[in-house]
Design an enzyme around this catalytic site. Sequence first.
Site, PDB file in Angstrom:
ATOM      1  N   CYS A 204      10.286  -5.991  16.876  1.00  0.00           N
ATOM      2  CA  CYS A 204      11.157  -5.528  18.026  1.00  0.00           C
ATOM      3  C   CYS A 204      11.931  -6.854  18.363  1.00  0.00           C
ATOM      4  O   CYS A 204      13.221  -7.043  18.552  1.00  0.00           O
ATOM      5  CB  CYS A 204      10.379  -5.071  19.406  1.00  0.00           C
TER       6      CYS A 204
ATOM      7  N   CYS B 295       4.412  -0.506  23.843  1.00  0.00           N
ATOM      8  CA  CYS B 295       5.130   0.094  24.829  1.00  0.00           C
ATOM      9  C   CYS B 295       5.253   1.605  24.466  1.00  0.00           C
ATOM     10  O   CYS B 295       5.355   2.451  25.436  1.00  0.00           O
ATOM     11  CB  CYS B 295       6.596  -0.471  25.222  1.00  0.00           C
TER      12      CYS B 295
END
EC number: 2.8.1.13
Length: 371
Positions: free
Chosen positions: A120, A216
């Site tokens: 990410c 997440c």
Amino acid sequence: MLKEFEIEPLLKDKVPHQTKAVVAMSGGVDSSVAAVLLHRLGYQVIGVTLQLYGADGNSNTRKKGVCCAGQDIYDAKRVAEGTGFPHYILNYEEIFKKEVIESFAQTYIQGKTPIPCIKCNQTVKFRDLLQVTRNLGADVLITGHYVRRLEKNGEVKLCRGIDKSKDQSYFLFATTKEQLKLLRFPLGGFYKCNVRKLARYFSLPISEKPDSQDICFVSENYSKTIAKLAPQSIQKGKIVDVNGKVLGEHNGIVNFTVGQRKGLGIAYSEPLYVVRINTKNNEIVVGPVNALMQRKILVKELNWLEQPKKGMEVTVKLRSLHSGSLAKIYPAKEQNKAYVILNDDYFSISPGQACVAYKDEQVIGGGWICS
């Protein structure tokens, strides 16, 4: 109180009120404090939050300890509006799904153990946000990471954060020299407890918000997430010992990682661990603890912030909480690969994890563990 939190000027040739800074705001304490601190110091702050999942209402928007969706976006916007600087929300769900979520699932299907936070940072948060920074005509991109960027005589170095318990340099090893030109990390010289104090001093509504901990986009456990993304990957197979003897049956290789001991579902005379995952035969190979001791590591997709010399002595981290092991680096025959030879055997080196090299406090670079 702000005198206790002095930071280096973001640019040497511009004063704060002439410097436009994009701040990547996740909705957490760290990025919020970074944004408000710079605003108070006179910088032209622009808050940007990426919506990475949850727009359809079916994802992890209410799970505690995550970022970049639902309540977190609201929190980031609330901090920006309460402080008085502009804030934008950018929908990056499709890019995040392709670059991070699908990569995460595919890595597990290949029998490896991924680190989606590094992917990410490498793609969505740095590559894409740096482009947003340029598009907005800003001078720098700010994040709340606990790392330090040191510049001397035109050379930029990435170093561990002062707060060793919060240091995030392992997760940023893939940051390039070009990216470091625009990146700034104002919290790298602070301890987390003092950042909390600063959040309270600023009366931020998120001052007591807990740190993000989990992956997440994983709502329950990772194997269930993978089963939804790639149901064809959940196939039963054999559990065998290192000599090929069948000991039992597994319910899908994505439920196992190298070094795992619990949940094997087999009884044996001594503790057994997952030694390797044979995706070709859909087998889990188990063995005793000494079968997991290793000293030689092959690393791929290298990113060097400082090119190491052959046989260079470094300290390497093989997982985020690893305190570090002494090692030497040697080039491999294959392009963009290297061998890392540890001084001592290390238990459970997992393909798919990152191997990050340090020279004292400086991040030299790193790559992904092949074997």
